[in-house]
Design an enzyme around this catalytic site. Structure first.
Site, PDB file in Angstrom:
ATOM      1  N   ARG A   1       6.581  43.829  74.192  1.00 34.69           N
ATOM      2  CA  ARG A   1       6.428  45.157  74.785  1.00 34.69           C
ATOM      3  C   ARG A   1       5.295  45.118  75.802  1.00 34.69           C
ATOM      4  NH1 ARG A   1       4.673  48.991  71.486  1.00 34.69           N
ATOM      5  NH2 ARG A   1       5.647  50.659  72.653  1.00 34.69           N
TER       6      ARG A   1
ATOM      7  N   ARG B   1      -8.817  52.547  65.174  1.00 36.53           N
ATOM      8  CA  ARG B   1     -10.233  52.683  65.570  1.00 36.53           C
ATOM      9  C   ARG B   1     -11.087  52.412  64.371  1.00 36.53           C
ATOM     10  NH1 ARG B   1     -12.740  55.589  69.719  1.00 36.53           N
ATOM     11  NH2 ARG B   1     -14.263  56.554  68.380  1.00 36.53           N
TER      12      ARG B   1
ATOM     13  N   LYS C   1       0.839  41.317  62.146  1.00 31.12           N
ATOM     14  CA  LYS C   1       2.182  41.489  62.695  1.00 31.12           C
ATOM     15  C   LYS C   1       3.130  40.375  62.228  1.00 31.12           C
ATOM     16  CE  LYS C   1       4.387  42.623  67.041  1.00 31.12           C
ATOM     17  NZ  LYS C   1       4.186  43.395  68.251  1.00 31.12           N
TER      18      LYS C   1
HETATM   19  C1  BTN Z   1       6.756  43.256  70.716  1.00 28.61           C
HETATM   20  O1  BTN Z   1       6.008  43.136  71.688  1.00 28.61           O
HETATM   21  O2  BTN Z   1       6.322  43.542  69.602  1.00 28.61           O
HETATM   22  C2  BTN Z   1       8.241  43.063  70.889  1.00 28.61           C
HETATM   23  C3  BTN Z   1       8.624  41.627  70.718  1.00 28.61           C
HETATM   24  C4  BTN Z   1      10.117  41.377  70.824  1.00 28.61           C
HETATM   25  C5  BTN Z   1      10.438  39.902  70.824  1.00 28.61           C
HETATM   26  C6  BTN Z   1      11.914  39.652  70.767  1.00 28.61           C
HETATM   27  S1  BTN Z   1      12.300  37.958  70.446  1.00 28.61           S
HETATM   28  C7  BTN Z   1      13.972  38.277  70.763  1.00 28.61           C
HETATM   29  C8  BTN Z   1      14.021  39.203  71.952  1.00 28.61           C
HETATM   30  N1  BTN Z   1      13.972  38.450  73.183  1.00 28.61           N
HETATM   31  C9  BTN Z   1      12.858  38.688  73.862  1.00 28.61           C
HETATM   32  O3  BTN Z   1      12.561  38.165  74.954  1.00 28.61           O
HETATM   33  N2  BTN Z   1      12.100  39.584  73.230  1.00 28.61           N
HETATM   34  C10 BTN Z   1      12.717  40.005  71.990  1.00 28.61           C
END
Ligand code: BTN
Length: 325
Positions: A123, A324, A188
């Protein structure tokens, strides 16, 4: 298929294979095999052991994704929702492949997974670290009729489906960080990235990209992750099969998408709220350049975050949350 990938498939059993046998399998000379093995290590980041007089070995082996193992493990009825399971070795991003498929074909239920992504997307323009053969990188195409507005809460519903899948392999106490991080022990474990094509006001195709850290053994790749992370093997306290986990994920996710189509996020609201990692805590939400500070007060039945701030309750529809201290 590239020669080095044929070699990888042979070596994935963790046994010692002689140079002679490897060259016969690929149909090249013994000298050329050495080059191919070098390439294999360069491209995948895996490291092979050479045993003098005996051959080469990938210590510990590697479980490659295999449709023959995945399909029989799908829950009953789910195979009918799976239009296609496309398993790739190395691609830039499963979301990119899924988006191009979505542009060509309107059918829901196309799934693409890869052993490695060279440009995995997270993201907010972040990179998603995607080393070879250790994790799950999966994208699903799904069509929705009522435009972007009807998709509010979809990423939260997907988070619930991921948590359900993890629960079936014994990982409980999974938590959600709004809008779509899946955490375990405050770190995560999985991320979700939704991307859309089509008509934002009518029929649109959504690509649901899910990355689950399963066995982040590659320390070089792991050091590139810019936030606290964990993996499924650590959470389960055992080595988990990626094929089994993918089957469980699809078995939860595809029915959940059907449910979301019918009833929206409301059908997932109470389950999500039970896993809410933020509720009652002081958080900062970044909305573009703006930072909003407040106490998280749960999510609504359409997936917005309630934040109690100095100027009263605010409802947020998107953004990035950090705790925070
Ligand atoms: C995040 O930032 O938390 C989202 C991550 C999403 C990763 C997945 S892996 C499969 C799919 N292909 C990508 O390029 N991104 C998503």
């Amino acid at each position: 298929m590239n020669s080095y990938l044929i070699l990888l498939k042979i070596l994935s059993d963790g046994e010692i294979h002689s140079g002679q046998k490897l060259s016969a399998s690929v149909g090249v000379s013994r000298a050329a095999i050495w080059k191919q093995l070098q390439k294999l290590q360069e491209v995948t980041g895996l490291s092979l052991t050479s045993i003098k007089g005996k051959g080469y070995c990938l210590v510990g082996g590697l479980e490659l994704l295999d449709r023959k193992l995945i399909l029989p493990l799908l829950a009953s009825g789910v195979a009918g929702q799976l239009h296609e399971l496309d398993i790739r070795d190395q691609i830039d991003s499963t979301n990119t492949v899924a988006l191009s498929w979505a542009l060509k074909n309107a059918r829901s239920g196309y799934v693409v997974v890869a052993e490695q992504q060279s440009a995995g997307r997270g993201r907010r323009g972040r990179n998603w670290v995607s080393p070879f053969g250790c994790n799950l990188y999966c994208s699903v195409v799904w069509g929705f009729q009522n435009g972007a507005a009807a998709l509010e809460g979809l990423s939260l519903a997907v988070g619930v489906a991921v948590a359900r899948a993890l629960k079936t392999i014994g990982i409980s106490q999974v938590e959600m960080k709004w809008p779509n991080d899946v955490l375990w022990g405050g770190r995560k474990l999985a991320g979700i990235l939704l991307e859309m094509s089509g008509d934002a006001a009518g029929h649109c195709q959504v690509v649901i990209g899910i990355g689950i850290n399963v066995s982040m053994t590659d320390s070089l790749s792991a050091s590139a992750i810019d936030q606290p992370w964990t993996d499924v093997n650590s959470a389960a306290g055992a080595k988990v099969s990626r094929n089994q986990l993918l089957a469980r994920l699809l078995s939860e996710l595809l029915p959940a998408l059907l449910e979301f189509e019918k009833n929206g996020f409301e059908a997932f609201h109470s389950e999500w709220s039970e896993m809410d990692a933020m509720v009652g805590r002081l958080v900062t939400v970044r909305l573009g350049e703006q930072l909003i500070i407040g106490k998280a007060a749960g999510v609504s039945t359409n997936g917005s975050l309630a934040l109690d701030t100095d100027i009263g309750r605010q409802w947020l529809h998107g953004g990035e949350v950090s705790l925070r201290l």
